[in-house]
Write a protein that holds these residues in place. Structure first.
Motif, PDB file in Angstrom:
ATOM      1  N   GLY A 168       0.796  -1.218   0.000  1.00 19.04           N
ATOM      2  CA  GLY A 168       0.000   0.000   0.000  1.00 19.04           C
ATOM      3  C   GLY A 168       0.832   1.274   0.000  1.00 19.04           C
ATOM      4  O   GLY A 168       0.296   2.360   0.105  1.00 19.04           O
ATOM      5  N   GLU A 169       2.162   1.157  -0.091  1.00 20.70           N
ATOM      6  CA  GLU A 169       3.023   2.342  -0.103  1.00 20.70           C
ATOM      7  C   GLU A 169       3.952   2.247  -1.304  1.00 20.70           C
ATOM      8  O   GLU A 169       4.420   1.165  -1.640  1.00 20.70           O
ATOM      9  CB  GLU A 169       3.908   2.392   1.155  1.00 20.70           C
ATOM     10  N   THR A 253      -0.481  -5.254  -7.163  1.00 23.84           N
ATOM     11  CA  THR A 253      -1.009  -3.932  -6.814  1.00 23.84           C
ATOM     12  C   THR A 253      -2.068  -3.413  -7.772  1.00 23.84           C
ATOM     13  O   THR A 253      -2.667  -2.374  -7.523  1.00 23.84           O
ATOM     14  CB  THR A 253       0.121  -2.885  -6.820  1.00 23.84           C
ATOM     15  N   GLY A 255      -1.350  -1.946 -10.261  1.00 25.41           N
ATOM     16  CA  GLY A 255      -0.798  -0.681 -10.735  1.00 25.41           C
ATOM     17  C   GLY A 255      -0.917   0.462  -9.731  1.00 25.41           C
ATOM     18  O   GLY A 255      -0.579   1.587 -10.052  1.00 25.41           O
ATOM     19  N   ALA A 256      -1.393   0.156  -8.515  1.00 26.56           N
ATOM     20  CA  ALA A 256      -1.527   1.224  -7.522  1.00 26.56           C
ATOM     21  C   ALA A 256      -0.158   1.622  -6.989  1.00 26.56           C
ATOM     22  O   ALA A 256       0.816   0.906  -7.168  1.00 26.56           O
ATOM     23  CB  ALA A 256      -2.414   0.757  -6.374  1.00 26.56           C
ATOM     24  N   ASN A 257      -0.100   2.759  -6.306  1.00 26.73           N
ATOM     25  CA  ASN A 257       1.126   3.254  -5.679  1.00 26.73           C
ATOM     26  C   ASN A 257       2.260   3.398  -6.673  1.00 26.73           C
ATOM     27  O   ASN A 257       3.396   3.041  -6.400  1.00 26.73           O
ATOM     28  CB  ASN A 257       1.557   2.322  -4.539  1.00 26.73           C
ATOM     29  N   GLU A 260       2.435   1.087 -11.957  1.00 24.07           N
ATOM     30  CA  GLU A 260       1.851   0.719 -13.244  1.00 24.07           C
ATOM     31  C   GLU A 260       2.949   0.658 -14.303  1.00 24.07           C
ATOM     32  O   GLU A 260       3.730   1.593 -14.444  1.00 24.07           O
ATOM     33  CB  GLU A 260       0.792   1.745 -13.645  1.00 24.07           C
TER      34      GLU A 260
ATOM     35  N   LYS B 209      -8.585  -1.610  -2.255  1.00 30.96           N
ATOM     36  CA  LYS B 209      -7.543  -1.785  -3.266  1.00 30.96           C
ATOM     37  C   LYS B 209      -7.915  -0.955  -4.499  1.00 30.96           C
ATOM     38  O   LYS B 209      -9.088  -0.633  -4.693  1.00 30.96           O
ATOM     39  CB  LYS B 209      -7.476  -3.279  -3.640  1.00 30.96           C
ATOM     40  N   GLN B 210      -6.936  -0.650  -5.323  1.00 29.50           N
ATOM     41  CA  GLN B 210      -7.216   0.148  -6.522  1.00 29.50           C
ATOM     42  C   GLN B 210      -7.875  -0.743  -7.578  1.00 29.50           C
ATOM     43  O   GLN B 210      -7.205  -1.329  -8.420  1.00 29.50           O
ATOM     44  CB  GLN B 210      -5.913   0.754  -7.037  1.00 29.50           C
ATOM     45  N   ARG B 261      -5.004   0.828   7.722  1.00 30.07           N
ATOM     46  CA  ARG B 261      -4.407   1.165   6.431  1.00 30.07           C
ATOM     47  C   ARG B 261      -4.322  -0.041   5.499  1.00 30.07           C
ATOM     48  O   ARG B 261      -4.224   0.087   4.279  1.00 30.07           O
ATOM     49  CB  ARG B 261      -3.013   1.745   6.647  1.00 30.07           C
ATOM     50  N   LEU B 264      -6.162  -0.743   2.094  1.00 32.85           N
ATOM     51  CA  LEU B 264      -5.676  -0.291   0.788  1.00 32.85           C
ATOM     52  C   LEU B 264      -5.211  -1.455  -0.089  1.00 32.85           C
ATOM     53  O   LEU B 264      -4.979  -1.281  -1.279  1.00 32.85           O
ATOM     54  CB  LEU B 264      -4.513   0.697   0.955  1.00 32.85           C
ATOM     55  N   THR B 265      -5.038  -2.635   0.505  1.00 35.56           N
ATOM     56  CA  THR B 265      -4.617  -3.797  -0.284  1.00 35.56           C
ATOM     57  C   THR B 265      -5.725  -4.847  -0.369  1.00 35.56           C
ATOM     58  O   THR B 265      -5.522  -5.918  -0.904  1.00 35.56           O
ATOM     59  CB  THR B 265      -3.367  -4.470   0.331  1.00 35.56           C
ATOM     60  N   LYS B 406      -9.045   5.219  -9.207  1.00 32.59           N
ATOM     61  CA  LYS B 406      -7.652   5.684  -9.140  1.00 32.59           C
ATOM     62  C   LYS B 406      -7.537   6.950  -8.286  1.00 32.59           C
ATOM     63  O   LYS B 406      -6.623   7.087  -7.489  1.00 32.59           O
ATOM     64  CB  LYS B 406      -7.109   5.961 -10.547  1.00 32.59           C
ATOM     65  N   TYR B 409      -8.328   6.262  -4.611  1.00 34.23           N
ATOM     66  CA  TYR B 409      -7.170   5.588  -4.017  1.00 34.23           C
ATOM     67  C   TYR B 409      -6.063   6.596  -3.708  1.00 34.23           C
ATOM     68  O   TYR B 409      -5.413   6.512  -2.666  1.00 34.23           O
ATOM     69  CB  TYR B 409      -6.643   4.491  -4.958  1.00 34.23           C
ATOM     70  N   SER B 413      -4.502   6.888  -0.053  1.00 36.75           N
ATOM     71  CA  SER B 413      -3.105   6.534   0.209  1.00 36.75           C
ATOM     72  C   SER B 413      -2.270   7.778   0.513  1.00 36.75           C
ATOM     73  O   SER B 413      -1.101   7.665   0.845  1.00 36.75           O
ATOM     74  CB  SER B 413      -2.520   5.778  -0.978  1.00 36.75           C
ATOM     75  N   THR B 415      -1.450  10.353  -1.544  1.00 32.93           N
ATOM     76  CA  THR B 415      -0.611  10.938  -2.584  1.00 32.93           C
ATOM     77  C   THR B 415      -1.308  12.091  -3.309  1.00 32.93           C
ATOM     78  O   THR B 415      -0.711  12.707  -4.172  1.00 32.93           O
ATOM     79  CB  THR B 415      -0.185   9.893  -3.630  1.00 32.93           C
TER      80      THR B 415
END
Lengths: 313, 436
Positions: A168-169, A253, A255-257, A260, B209-210, B261, B264-265, B406, B409, B413, B415
């Motif tokens: 997740g990071e 993932t 493509g997250a974080n 991608e 998750k995304q 957290r 997120l996965t 996206k 997310y 997260s 960002t």
């Protein structure tokens, strides 16, 4: 790569009748494979290029329009493409360098004479035999927060990383992807490098020993330079593969974080969004990137292959 | 890697190239003609319509195609239909192990005008995409004839450009599972989040998750807060105060400990497994989790609730589930109509719940005594289903959903700021909607 197979040539032109006849024969004999190559490589690539110059309607079936290079211009102007481009190179750089270092070490170990060497050489290849998606799911489970093996062991030992949500990071997710790739393909690099090791003659080492070279000196001055062609070969194969990476980030993932890859981007446009033109342009861009990188390799590092070969003669 | 070989003499090389080119051209022509092309533009407007009366006189065979039949519902329905009908025989063909794979397979068949399948089992979000391509039979008359037996919200998932392109078979809606021994029944999202932050073991797990699941989780809150993605005219309405409120609410929840957290996965299964560890108080998941939770030590302590309301708003949700769409290339449309009549009948809808634990599209089934015995949370489920709305209806739904998950997310997260994400979402959805 070698789409246009060049029939074996014998140096500069000598136009005798026999020569021409022979060349004709050569062409006839290679013709079937040329046709097959055309069918399986040139035609699909050509078709993909054609698709990438058009846009296909997602609203009305059968509608399309020729847009020239618009799909390419849009892709190259998009932040997504350059982000994926950078991340893919970051991934390839990290994983290939680790694989080469570890692969060389592994090859050196496997080259030692010991009991059970043949068995071990087969066993180390196991990770390479496992389907990537399956190993990716395993890695995902191991890094699962709260329940994963790695996170549990880390927190039990009081080490940092136990309470991190690895996937997740950004930095951590990339680390897991690199680790999964290194674990899987290091044996492959090791195998190629091992083959290179076995070509180095024992006499060279004997001479070094006579001259009083230490183990380290021998490794740096003899093994490494002579091993270079094999390492370069492994690097070429691995880099080309790494630049097309898809399955690991897709499973781990999605493509997250910022993980991608270029291939994932193309997949999303082609498959999920059915934007055939836009997706094809992205695939062609990925293909060109890989092409350019491999040509650079062959130009520069490949020169070494030839030099070393010359020296050896 | 023979790039450094000396080239052939010029003359010969040119001849070789010409021949190679000719061979390539012939091969290309063969391949292209095999792919068939040159289809005339054909959109939803010209689609043929299904005749509701045709089912009664149907005969022959009907082939239903769709995803792997994990619960046995598709094969079971086909068998029961064949037995009950006597004239039409139905069979179910699995054409993909996962939803994504099945979609690829269905699209390939439809693009190729294959007559293999008469009916497709389609995810609710595929309807407008398939309909806009002219791939489906217009079911408006059939749906209208069956209207009194179908829950209105489920019918809405098959609507595109004021026509209906499928009949709902079974539906799906999110539920909240909660630990009765630790936390209170969720009434509002605000109360759920506050309760979840009170103690470490009270946390809330959802699908963060995304991926598509995050779109669903986000829209459930957005809809209950009164926000929307597209309005009835199809204009982009996501750049709103409600969107900002929900995004801030969700990201605050991650910061103050309402949700771990790790969400997120999580997609559906990891969320369920985390909840099963007993370390959490609330879980958002689908109805199928009920049976699985009953097989764990939590069986006696967990409760089920419909999705909560937004403080000052209402309860809402997002509909999942599967529709039956008739292929425009079906060779037995009457048989397909007969199958739909059977599958959506009030009587069979009870079996949908009792035998396969799926959510019926017929309201009466939820209060049937036999159903309630097998599915004790049927009342809560019905509340969730009736309050739920379809996801944005558009042939470019996949792109819209990506723009949502996206950017959501990115906020979760950390960002991206809420403001930045909302603007990007609106921009990307507008671009997607402008797709040719």
């Amino acid at each position: 790569m070698a789409i246009k197979t060049i029939p074996p040539s014998r140096g500069p032109a000598r136009t005798s009748g026999r020569d021409r006849a022979e060349r004709k024969l050569a062409f006839r004999m290679t013709a079937p494979s040329l046709v097959i190559m055309a069918l399986v490589a040139a035609v699909p690539i050509g078709y993909a290029i054609w698709l990438s110059l058009n846009q296909y309607s997602v609203r009305t079936a059968g509608l399309s329009r020729f847009v020239g290079l618009e799909n390419y211009i849009n892709a190259l102007a998009s932040q997504e493409w350059w982000a994926a481009f950078g991340q893919t190179f970051l991934f390839a750089g990290l994983s290939v360098s680790l694989e080469l270092v570890l692969g060389t070490a592994m090859a050196l170990l496997l080259n030692l004479a010991f009991k059970g060497r043949a068995v071990l050489r087969t066993v180390v290849l196991l990770p390479y035999a496992i389907i990537t998606v399956v190993s990716a799911i395993t890695w995902q489970t191991m890094f699962q927060p709260n329940m994963g093996l790695v996170t549990n062991v880390l927190s039990a030992l009081g080490l940092p990383g136990g309470d991190v949500v690895w996937l997740g990071e950004h930095g951590y997710a990339m680390a897991v992807i690199v680790m999964a790739d290194v674990w899987k393909t290091t044996p492959f690099a090791a195998l190629i490098i091992l083959a290179g090791l076995q070509v180095i003659s024992a006499e060279t080492y004997e001479a070094a020993e006579l001259d009083g070279a230490s183990k380290w000196q021998t490794f740096v001055n003899i093994t490494l330079p002579l091993l270079r062609p094999a390492i370069v070969l492994a690097a070429i194969f691995r880099t080309m593969d790494a630049l097309r990476v898809f399955d690991l980030p897709f499973v781990l993932t999605r493509g997250a974080n910022g993980t991608e890859s270029m291939s994932m981007l193309a997949y999303t446009q082609l498959r999920e969004n059915r934007l055939v033109g836009e997706g094809s342009a992205l695939s062609i861009l990925t293909f060109l990137t890989v092409m350019v990188v491999s040509v650079i390799y062959v130009r520069f590092a490949g020169g070494n292959i030839r030099e070393v070969a010359k020296e050896e003669q | 890697m023979d790039l450094n070989r000396p080239a052939l003499p010029l003359q010969n090389k040119a001849a070789t190239n010409r021949k190679a080119l000719a061979a390539t051209a012939v091969a290309a022509a063969l391949l292209l003609s095999a792919c068939g092309g040159g289809a005339a533009p054909q959109g939803a407007e010209q689609a043929a319509a299904a005749d509701p009366a045709s089912g009664a006189s149907a005969s022959g065979a009907v082939n239903i195609c769709g995803v792997k039949d994990a619960s046995g519902i598709y094969k079971g329905t086909a068998e029961a239909f064949t037995k009950a009908n006597g004239k039409v025989t139905a069979k179910y063909t699995e054409i993909g192990a996962t939803t994504d794979e099945a979609r690829t397979q269905i699209v390939q068949r439809l693009e190729g005008k294959s007559t293999e399948c008469d009916l497709f089992v389609t995810d609710v979000i595929w309807t407008s995409e398939f309909a806009s391509q002219g791939w489906l039979l217009d079911q408006t008359k059939l749906v209208e004839a069956n209207k009194d037996r179908l829950i209105p919200s489920t019918v809405e998932t098959t609507k595109y450009q004021d026509k209906y392109w499928g009949s709902p078979f079974f539906t799906n809606a999110g539920l909240i599972y909660y630990q009765k021994d630790k936390v209170a029944k969720p009434e509002s999202w605000q109360q759920l989040y506050a309760e979840a932050a009170k103690a470490p073991g009270n946390g809330y797990v959802y699908q963060g998750k995304q991926y598509e699941g995050l779109t669903v989780n986000f829209l459930e809150m957005l809809y209950s807060a009164g926000g929307e993605v597209l309005n009835d005219q199809g204009d982009v309405k996501i750049d709103s105060k409600e969107t900002r409120d929900v995004l801030n609410f969700m990201s605050d929840g991650l910061k103050n400990g309402s949700a771990d957290r790790a969400v997120l996965t999580y997609n559906e299964d990891p969320a369920r497994l985390a909840y099963e560890s007993g370390d959490f108080g609330y879980q958002r998941n689908w109805p199928h989790v009920y049976r699985l939770l009953n097989a764990t030590p939590l069986a006696s302590t967990f409760g089920v609730a419909p999705l909560p309301t937004w403080e000052g708003g209402k309860a809402s949700g997002v509909l999942g589930g599967w529709n039956l769409a008739i292929s425009a290339h079906s060779t037995n449309q009457a048989g397909a109509v007969a199958f739909i009549d059977f599958a959506t009948s009030p009587d069979w809808q009870k079996h949908v719940a009792m035998d396969y634990s799926q959510a019926p599209v017929n309201e009466a089934a939820y209060s049937d005594a036999a159903v309630l015995q097998k599915m004790p949370f049927a009342t809560e489920l019905l509340a969730s289903v009736k309050g739920a709305k379809p996801r944005p209806i558009s042939p470019v739904y996949p792109q819209i959903s990506q723009a949502i998950y996206k950017n959501v997310y990115a906020v979760l997260s950390g960002t991206s700021s809420t403001e930045e994400a909302v603007q990007k979402m609106a921009e990307e959805i507008t671009t997607a909607k402008a797709s040719f």
